[in-house]
Design a protein around this motif. Sequence first.
Motif, short mmCIF file in Angstrom:
data_model
loop_
_atom_site.label_atom_id
_atom_site.label_comp_id
_atom_site.label_asym_id
_atom_site.label_seq_id
_atom_site.Cartn_x
_atom_site.Cartn_y
_atom_site.Cartn_z
N HIS A 1 0.53 -1.78 13.62
CA HIS A 1 1.35 -2.68 14.43
C HIS A 1 1.79 -3.87 13.57
O HIS A 1 0.96 -4.59 13.01
N ARG A 2 3.09 -4.05 13.46
CA ARG A 2 3.64 -5.11 12.63
C ARG A 2 3.21 -6.48 13.17
O ARG A 2 3.31 -6.75 14.37
N VAL B 1 -7.18 -5.31 0.59
CA VAL B 1 -7.07 -4.20 -0.35
C VAL B 1 -6.54 -4.66 -1.70
O VAL B 1 -7.14 -4.41 -2.74
N CYS B 2 -5.39 -5.35 -1.70
CA CYS B 2 -4.76 -5.72 -2.98
C CYS B 2 -5.13 -7.11 -3.45
O CYS B 2 -4.84 -7.48 -4.60
N LEU B 3 -5.72 -7.93 -2.57
CA LEU B 3 -6.13 -9.30 -2.89
C LEU B 3 -4.95 -10.22 -3.17
O LEU B 3 -5.14 -11.31 -3.71
N ASN B 4 -3.76 -9.81 -2.84
CA ASN B 4 -2.58 -10.65 -2.96
C ASN B 4 -2.14 -11.10 -1.57
O ASN B 4 -2.64 -10.62 -0.55
N MET B 5 -1.19 -12.04 -1.53
CA MET B 5 -0.67 -12.50 -0.24
C MET B 5 -0.04 -11.32 0.51
O MET B 5 0.55 -10.42 -0.10
N TYR B 6 -0.18 -11.31 1.82
CA TYR B 6 0.32 -10.21 2.63
C TYR B 6 1.81 -9.96 2.37
O TYR B 6 2.61 -10.88 2.28
N THR B 7 2.16 -8.68 2.28
CA THR B 7 3.55 -8.23 2.24
C THR B 7 3.75 -7.28 3.41
O THR B 7 3.08 -6.24 3.48
N GLY C 1 -1.48 1.93 4.09
CA GLY C 1 -0.93 3.28 4.11
C GLY C 1 -1.56 4.15 3.03
O GLY C 1 -1.92 5.31 3.29
N ARG C 2 -1.73 3.58 1.82
CA ARG C 2 -2.36 4.35 0.74
C ARG C 2 -3.82 4.65 1.06
O ARG C 2 -4.32 5.75 0.76
N VAL C 3 -4.53 3.67 1.63
CA VAL C 3 -5.93 3.89 2.00
C VAL C 3 -6.06 5.01 3.03
O VAL C 3 -6.90 5.91 2.90
N ARG D 1 1.39 -3.37 4.63
CA ARG D 1 1.71 -2.03 5.15
C ARG D 1 1.49 -0.95 4.08
O ARG D 1 0.89 0.10 4.36
N ASP D 2 1.98 -1.20 2.87
CA ASP D 2 1.84 -0.20 1.81
C ASP D 2 0.38 0.01 1.43
O ASP D 2 -0.06 1.13 1.16
#
Length: 343
Positions: A65-66, A14-20, A37-39, A33-34
């Motif tokens: 699931h984390r 989604v954000c094309l950045n490294m996972y947070t 969540g927005r999607v 997660r964020d």
Amino acid sequence: MASADLRKELECYVCLNMYTDPVTLKCGHNFCRDCIGRVLDTQERSGGYSCPECREEFQDRPALHRNITLRNIVENFLSTHPDQEESGVFCTYCIHTPVPAVISCLMCKAFLCVNHLTIHSKSPEHVLCVPTTSLENRKCSVQHSHLQAGGPNIGAVQQTSGVSGVTDILLDVRTAGHLLHISDDRKTASWSSSHQHRPKTPEKFQGPQVMSSQRFSSGRHYWEVDVGGAEYWRVGMCYPSIDRRGNQSRIGYNQKSWSLERWGLWGNQFSVIHDSNEIRLPGGVSSRRVRIDLDYEAGRISFYDLCDPIRHLHTFHTTFTEPLHAGVWVGGGCIKICGGNQK
């Protein structure tokens, strides 16, 4: 090279950045997660849920699931691979002391530091400035003389956060229709009278159309295409959930895509189209090359004719609800993606 490949695998779709704080859906795909969540919040308003990457549908809002293992891999990668240093591109006008450039004017190709950027005026019509990392070091003699003399401001807009430079678009062969030949470097799409006999997959278009492998869900990006070799063509951007069969799959002829096209009996008509709503362009496109500019957060897709000077054709305004891909349709001849890593 292995490091670059691993970094790509650790990027959120989604954000094309490294996972947070990565989480996993039932289909196995991971997202911040964020981001997911927005999607899901957006999908909730439309009455259905699906994975933004594979499009698997879920009857209820999926549980997140984390993914602790993936989080640890990301943290370890970031600790052993610090961010790359500056690109080494310097301001065109800081002659005596090299100063890193933060932006480049698309009108004159001059590189600008923060101080020289203030000399440029803000243009409400054109998006003329992008980051400096992928552009040739060229400058306009007219603008140079104005800057040296402290003369009138010349078209550019101020840099904003999340701006991305000229994008190296690669065509995704998996999505190409059977009558579309894709070159080995994935830069050229050619209409072919012979069937390409590729495997039938859900991603493949029925018509002579193809999407980019890159996806964009934030920031500013632009890409250019040489359309001079095509009889009829459409170029633009689309959601990954665009239909792949039927007339409604054509880029511009649905709610999930925006396009600039050349058509007509002699190929002398030009239009911009979204959701089958056509806006004719009386002036047409006078050059062989066009530019598509995306500002995701602002909800803008703009089209430019790269004549001299550059001419703004049209801007669509909306609120994007999915990542976007570049899209190409060819109805005779070929079109070629320009810029990026192409020699």
